[in-house]
Design an enzyme around this catalytic site. Structure first.
Site, PDB file in Angstrom:
ATOM      1  N   CYS A   4     -12.122  47.593  -0.175  1.00 25.02           N
ATOM      2  CA  CYS A   4     -11.257  47.787   0.991  1.00 25.02           C
ATOM      3  C   CYS A   4     -11.094  46.478   1.765  1.00 25.02           C
ATOM      4  O   CYS A   4     -12.051  45.947   2.323  1.00 25.02           O
ATOM      5  CB  CYS A   4     -11.829  48.876   1.888  1.00 25.02           C
ATOM      6  N   GLY A  92       4.091  55.574   2.875  1.00 24.95           N
ATOM      7  CA  GLY A  92       4.018  54.147   2.556  1.00 24.95           C
ATOM      8  C   GLY A  92       2.729  53.473   2.976  1.00 24.95           C
ATOM      9  O   GLY A  92       2.685  52.254   3.139  1.00 24.95           O
ATOM     10  N   HIS A  97      -7.359  52.455   4.919  1.00 28.75           N
ATOM     11  CA  HIS A  97      -8.365  52.313   5.979  1.00 28.75           C
ATOM     12  C   HIS A  97      -7.570  52.505   7.267  1.00 28.75           C
ATOM     13  O   HIS A  97      -6.674  51.692   7.562  1.00 28.75           O
ATOM     14  CB  HIS A  97      -9.003  50.915   5.889  1.00 28.75           C
ATOM     15  N   HIS A  99      -5.464  52.584  10.350  1.00 28.63           N
ATOM     16  CA  HIS A  99      -5.028  51.515  11.260  1.00 28.63           C
ATOM     17  C   HIS A  99      -3.709  51.923  11.885  1.00 28.63           C
ATOM     18  O   HIS A  99      -2.935  52.676  11.304  1.00 28.63           O
ATOM     19  CB  HIS A  99      -4.865  50.182  10.504  1.00 28.63           C
TER      20      HIS A  99
HETATM   21  P1  AMP Z   1       0.196  50.161   5.676  1.00 27.09           P
HETATM   22  O1  AMP Z   1       1.166  49.779   4.589  1.00 27.09           O
HETATM   23  O2  AMP Z   1       0.769  51.032   6.747  1.00 27.09           O
HETATM   24  O3  AMP Z   1      -1.083  50.697   5.078  1.00 27.09           O
HETATM   25  O4  AMP Z   1      -0.150  48.824   6.432  1.00 27.09           O
HETATM   26  C1  AMP Z   1      -0.923  47.808   5.875  1.00 27.09           C
HETATM   27  C2  AMP Z   1      -0.545  46.529   6.567  1.00 27.09           C
HETATM   28  O5  AMP Z   1      -1.606  45.617   6.403  1.00 27.09           O
HETATM   29  C3  AMP Z   1       0.710  45.853   6.021  1.00 27.09           C
HETATM   30  O6  AMP Z   1       1.682  45.724   7.059  1.00 27.09           O
HETATM   31  C4  AMP Z   1       0.219  44.495   5.512  1.00 27.09           C
HETATM   32  O7  AMP Z   1       1.126  43.465   5.784  1.00 27.09           O
HETATM   33  C5  AMP Z   1      -1.075  44.335   6.317  1.00 27.09           C
HETATM   34  N1  AMP Z   1      -2.091  43.512   5.670  1.00 27.09           N
HETATM   35  C6  AMP Z   1      -2.549  43.609   4.402  1.00 27.09           C
HETATM   36  N2  AMP Z   1      -3.548  42.719   4.204  1.00 27.09           N
HETATM   37  C7  AMP Z   1      -3.713  42.046   5.385  1.00 27.09           C
HETATM   38  C8  AMP Z   1      -4.591  41.019   5.829  1.00 27.09           C
HETATM   39  N3  AMP Z   1      -5.498  40.459   5.001  1.00 27.09           N
HETATM   40  N4  AMP Z   1      -4.461  40.575   7.106  1.00 27.09           N
HETATM   41  C9  AMP Z   1      -3.546  41.118   7.928  1.00 27.09           C
HETATM   42  N5  AMP Z   1      -2.712  42.111   7.588  1.00 27.09           N
HETATM   43  C10 AMP Z   1      -2.783  42.566   6.326  1.00 27.09           C
HETATM   44 ZN    ZN Z   2     -12.233  50.096   4.790  1.00 30.90          ZN
END
Ligand code: AMP
Ligand code: ZN
Length: 113
Positions: A4, A92, A97, A99
């Site tokens: 993760c 999507g 995790h 957020h």
């Molecule tokens: P979701 O698609 O709603 O699960 O959102 C995941 C978000 O995490 C996406 O907008 C990605 O651009 C962002 N994301 C993925 N990896 C990272 C990272 N290492 N640092 C910051 N944002 C990230």
């Molecule tokens: Zn996690």
């Protein structure tokens, strides 16, 4: 559990542009911003998605919303902002995790696409 990426950020193993951090909650800028201001607020403990919110972890979720309110004020999102939690495949969600996306600095359509 699969690897993760947000647990790695929570544990400090992966760098992020951090806006806020306490024992339970962390906020950092999204790597691929889709608005002039786009940050994520999450539980540091692994919770899969909104569907896994329960009596044991819901106080962290309310804390997340307190952080969102404080950061929206700090970043002067006075004209409005959007909070989004993509939950599951059809919505999507790409990182499993929990957020919350906080998006600001432009107009957002309703209903969303
Ligand atoms: P979701 O698609 O709603 O699960 O959102 C995941 C978000 O995490 C996406 O907008 C990605 O651009 C962002 N994301 C993925 N990896 C990272 C990272 N290492 N640092 C910051 N944002 C990230
Ligand atoms: Zn996690």
């Amino acid at each position: 559990m699969d690897h993760c990426v947000f647990c790695d950020i929570a544990d400090g193993k992966l760098k992020a542009k951090i806006l806020y951090k306490d024992e339970k909650i962390m906020a950092f800028y999204d790597l691929e911003a889709v608005a002039p201001i786009h940050f994520l607020v999450m539980s540091r403990a692994h919770i899969v998605s909104v569907k896994a919110i329960n009596k044991e972890n819901s106080s962290t979720v309310s804390g997340i919303f307190e952080v969102i309110a404080a950061l929206a004020k700090k970043l002067e999102l006075v004209d409005g902002f959007r909070v989004v939690a993509n939950s599951g495949k059809l919505a999507g969600q790409t990182v499993n995790h929990l957020h919350f996306h906080v998006l600001g600095g432009r107009v957002f359509e309703w209903p969303p696409g």
